[in-house]
Design an enzyme around this catalytic site. Structure first.
Site, PDB file in Angstrom:
ATOM      1  N   GLN A 104     -38.453 -15.560  30.869  1.00 43.39           N
ATOM      2  CA  GLN A 104     -39.675 -14.755  30.917  1.00 43.39           C
ATOM      3  C   GLN A 104     -40.193 -14.645  32.353  1.00 43.39           C
ATOM      4  OE1 GLN A 104     -41.474 -13.116  28.308  1.00 43.39           O
ATOM      5  NE2 GLN A 104     -42.274 -12.208  30.170  1.00 43.39           N
ATOM      6  N   CYS A 116     -46.736 -12.227  28.468  1.00 44.92           N
ATOM      7  CA  CYS A 116     -45.325 -12.219  28.038  1.00 44.92           C
ATOM      8  C   CYS A 116     -45.143 -11.570  26.675  1.00 44.92           C
ATOM      9  CB  CYS A 116     -44.773 -13.636  28.047  1.00 44.92           C
ATOM     10  SG  CYS A 116     -45.503 -14.743  26.830  1.00 44.92           S
ATOM     11  N   ARG A 119     -32.883 -20.570  21.769  1.00 45.97           N
ATOM     12  CA  ARG A 119     -34.347 -20.771  21.710  1.00 45.97           C
ATOM     13  C   ARG A 119     -34.580 -21.900  20.730  1.00 45.97           C
ATOM     14  NH1 ARG A 119     -39.162 -16.440  21.017  1.00 45.97           N
ATOM     15  NH2 ARG A 119     -38.676 -16.357  23.227  1.00 45.97           N
ATOM     16  N   ARG A 158     -37.294  -8.067  30.830  1.00 47.84           N
ATOM     17  CA  ARG A 158     -36.531  -9.161  30.207  1.00 47.84           C
ATOM     18  C   ARG A 158     -35.058  -8.754  30.146  1.00 47.84           C
ATOM     19  NH1 ARG A 158     -38.960 -12.847  26.850  1.00 47.84           N
ATOM     20  NH2 ARG A 158     -36.883 -13.776  26.874  1.00 47.84           N
ATOM     21  N   ASP A 216     -51.667 -15.904  28.204  1.00 50.12           N
ATOM     22  CA  ASP A 216     -50.718 -16.008  27.090  1.00 50.12           C
ATOM     23  C   ASP A 216     -51.528 -16.362  25.851  1.00 50.12           C
ATOM     24  OD1 ASP A 216     -48.375 -16.089  25.638  1.00 50.12           O
ATOM     25  OD2 ASP A 216     -47.651 -17.975  26.492  1.00 50.12           O
ATOM     26  N   HIS A 272     -40.111 -21.542  29.706  1.00 53.38           N
ATOM     27  CA  HIS A 272     -39.611 -20.220  29.304  1.00 53.38           C
ATOM     28  C   HIS A 272     -39.110 -19.505  30.571  1.00 53.38           C
ATOM     29  CE1 HIS A 272     -38.844 -16.786  26.995  1.00 53.38           C
ATOM     30  NE2 HIS A 272     -40.056 -16.436  26.600  1.00 53.38           N
TER      31      HIS A 272
HETATM   32  N1   CP Z   1     -42.052 -13.176  25.374  1.00 57.57           N
HETATM   33  C1   CP Z   1     -41.150 -13.548  24.433  1.00 57.57           C
HETATM   34  O1   CP Z   1     -40.356 -14.486  24.621  1.00 57.57           O
HETATM   35  O2   CP Z   1     -41.168 -12.774  23.314  1.00 57.57           O
HETATM   36  P1   CP Z   1     -40.440 -13.126  21.946  1.00 57.57           P
HETATM   37  O3   CP Z   1     -41.064 -14.400  21.428  1.00 57.57           O
HETATM   38  O4   CP Z   1     -40.709 -11.947  21.050  1.00 57.57           O
HETATM   39  O5   CP Z   1     -38.975 -13.318  22.214  1.00 57.57           O
END
Ligand code: CP
Length: 311
Positions: free
Chosen positions: A140, A269, A110, A297, A228, A137
């Site tokens: 997700q 998400c 990430r 996830r 979001d 992403h």
């Molecule tokens: N939705 C998501 O990626 O959550 P986090 O940022 O907690 O990993």
């Protein structure tokens, strides 16, 4: 034969392989049959494998779901923060990728800039998975497609409405519209439009994204409503007030949801800012599947990891 594959984005992965991953993830979820979270899967495709989970941004779901998923499949993980690695102190991404590839069998990262992900993938000799960048992403949205299909059947030709900021999560939804064949509407202010590239991809795949500035009109016929957070992790805190002003009209509340189809679903998400982009009444209401979405996830990413390793 080396079957290694990177999972960098939805639009750069073959549509049939994406479909296979969704189906595999759902089958693996069903096969677990509600056993304890720490119990191993019947098959152990990651037995003896080490997975590096690198985070240059905060995370709850991505971190825990990858960690648990690897363990259920028999592997082990090491969680690394970007700040603690030499990555943040001048060592090149290429050298980091080469070194990590000598120690681990798979890398999930990430990060902020998409270029970091791409350089990691170019120089790693093990699979690299995109756990979010400023632009996309994909993990997700794999979970989101899985969640929709688990509740309502095939997402193909369904109407998905995004209400809010045209951010990185939206971009992966636009890629998914092209790859899974659903209709996507973006409803948000012009100042927070999505990147043209993701809209171009969906259009090239025969699923042009509808832009509807009026959130009430956008909801007509919606099978799935998504929003979001109004301020993403890479947005400056100073942008908060301006963004709230721009996005207030796009809040998903009970009135807005009532304009979608009666059996529509709501997804986010997470993490959510309750009563900003979505009200608690919707998050905890009858249309919401946000916690199934969070759970998926885990299952979707297990399928992604198997695919990456050719298992
Ligand atoms: N939705 C998501 O990626 O959550 P986090 O940022 O907690 O990993």
């Amino acid at each position: 034969m080396n079957m290694m594959k990177h999972f960098l984005d939805i639009h750069t992965t073959d549509a049939a392989e994406l479909r296979h991953m969704i189906d595999t993830g759902l089958a693996m979820k069903r096969a677990r049959g509600g056993r304890p979270k720490g119990a191993p899967d019947d098959d152990q495709p990651l037995k003896g494998h080490m997975v590096a989970l690198i985070f240059e941004k905060p995370s709850t779901r991505t971190r825990v779901s990858f960690d648990v998923g690897v363990r259920q499949m028999g592997g082990e993980t090491m969680v690394l923060s970007g700040k603690e690695m030499q990555l943040g102190h001048g060592e090149t991404i290429a050298d980091t990728a080469r070194v990590l590839s000598r120690y681990v069998d798979l890398i999930m990262i990430r990060t902020f800039e998409e270029q970091t992900l791409l350089e990691m993938a170019e120089h790693a000799t093990v699979p690299v998975i995109n756990g979010l960048t400023n632009r996309t992403h994909p993990c997700q949205i794999m979970a989101d497609v899985m969640t929709y299909e688990e509740h309502r059947g095939p997402i193909k030709d369904r109407k998905v409405v995004w209400s809010g900021d045209g951010n990185n999560v939206f971009a992966s939804f636009a890629h998914a519209a092209g790859q899974f064949g659903f209709d996507l509407t973006f409803s948000g202010p012009e100042t927070l439009n999505p990147e043209a590239a993701c809209l171009d991809f969906a259009a090239a795949k025969g699923r042009p994204v509808t832009i509807e500035r009026d959130p009430f009109k956008a909801m007509a016929g919606a099978d799935l409503v998504v929003t979001d957070t109004w301020v993403s992790m890479h947005d400056p805190e100073s942008a908060k007030e301006r963004r709230h002003n721009q996005l207030r009209a796009y809040q998903v509340n009970e009135h807005l949801m009532s304009l979608a189809k009666p059996d529509s679903l709501f997804m986010h998400c997470l993490p959510a800012h309750r009563n900003d982009e979505v009200t608690s009444a919707v998050m905890d209401g009858p249309h919401s599947v946000i916690f199934d979405e969070a759970e998926n996830r885990l299952h979707a990413q297990k399928a992604v990891m198997r695919w990456c390793l050719g298992r």
